[in-house]
Design a protein around this motif. Structure first.
Motif, mmCIF file in Angstrom:
data_model
loop_
_atom_site.group_PDB
_atom_site.id
_atom_site.type_symbol
_atom_site.label_atom_id
_atom_site.label_comp_id
_atom_site.label_asym_id
_atom_site.label_seq_id
_atom_site.Cartn_x
_atom_site.Cartn_y
_atom_site.Cartn_z
ATOM 1 N N LEU A 191 0.857 -1.171 0.000
ATOM 2 C CA LEU A 191 0.000 0.000 0.000
ATOM 3 C C LEU A 191 0.900 1.229 0.000
ATOM 4 O O LEU A 191 1.787 1.367 0.846
ATOM 5 C CB LEU A 191 -0.918 0.018 1.220
ATOM 6 N N ASP A 192 0.637 2.146 -0.915
ATOM 7 C CA ASP A 192 1.473 3.346 -0.993
ATOM 8 C C ASP A 192 1.253 4.289 0.179
ATOM 9 O O ASP A 192 2.186 4.891 0.680
ATOM 10 C CB ASP A 192 1.197 4.102 -2.303
ATOM 11 N N ASN A 193 0.025 4.445 0.613
ATOM 12 C CA ASN A 193 -0.325 5.364 1.699
ATOM 13 C C ASN A 193 -1.122 4.643 2.776
ATOM 14 O O ASN A 193 -2.313 4.819 2.875
ATOM 15 C CB ASN A 193 -1.140 6.547 1.168
ATOM 16 N N PRO A 194 -0.452 3.814 3.576
ATOM 17 C CA PRO A 194 -1.199 3.054 4.590
ATOM 18 C C PRO A 194 -1.814 3.965 5.652
ATOM 19 O O PRO A 194 -1.352 5.001 5.931
ATOM 20 C CB PRO A 194 -0.183 2.108 5.179
#
Length: 136
Positions: A133-136
Motif C-alpha cells: 500500500l502506498d499510503n497506509p
C-alpha cells in the motif's frame, strides 16, 4: 407442515441453518434478525433427547448451538468461505482498479477475468505477503 428427515439429513439441515444465520446476523450486533435466531433455536431445540443432544444447549430461555457444535468444524467451514470470498472480492476490486474502475461489460469481461485470475494465483501462492500500500 411436516418434513421427514433422517438424522444425517437433519444434521446437515442444522449446518445450513447455522451458516445461514451466521451470514444474516454475525455482523449485526444488537440489531439482529430475531426471526432467524428464533428459527435456529427452534431447530436446534429439536435435538434435545435425541442422539444429537450434544449439539444444543440452553441459553437465556432458548436453545442455541452448543460449544461442542461450534468447535466441531463448522467455524472452519465458515472461515474457509470467508477467506475465499475475501480474496475473490479483492481480486475483482484490484482488477477493476487497474482498469480505472470500469464496469464489467461483455467487451471487457475477458480482460477483467484474466486480471482476476492473475491476482488469485498470486494470493494462492503468497497470500497478502506481496501486497503493498502506498499510503497506509
Amino acid at each position: 407442515m411436516q418434513i421427514e428427515l433422517s438424522s444425517k439429513e437433519f444434521r446437515r439441515l442444522l449446518d445450513l441453518v447455522y451458516i445461514g444465520n451466521w451470514i444474516m446476523n454475525s455482523t449485526r450486533g444488537d440489531d439482529r434478525f430475531q426471526d432467524y435466531d428464533n428459527l435456529e433455536s427452534k431447530l436446534f431445540g429439536l435435538c434435545r433427547g435425541t442422539k444429537l443432544q450434544a449439539l444444543v444447549e440452553p441459553w437465556n430461555g432458548t436453545y442455541v448451538p452448543s460449544r461442542a457444535y461450534e468447535e466441531g468444524g463448522i467455524q472452519e467451514v465458515i472461515a474457509y468461505y470467508e477467506d475465499n470470498t475475501f480474496y475473490e472480492i479483492l481480486a475483482e476490486e484490484l482488477s477493476r482498479r487497474d482498469m480505472d474502475y470500469a464496469d464489467i461489460t461483455p467487451d471487457n469481461y475477458d480482460e477483467i477475468n484474466s486480471r482476476m485470475l492473475q491476482y488469485m494465483q498470486e494470493f494462492e501462492s503468497s497470500g497478502l505477503d506481496h501486497l503493498v500500500l502506498d499510503n497506509p
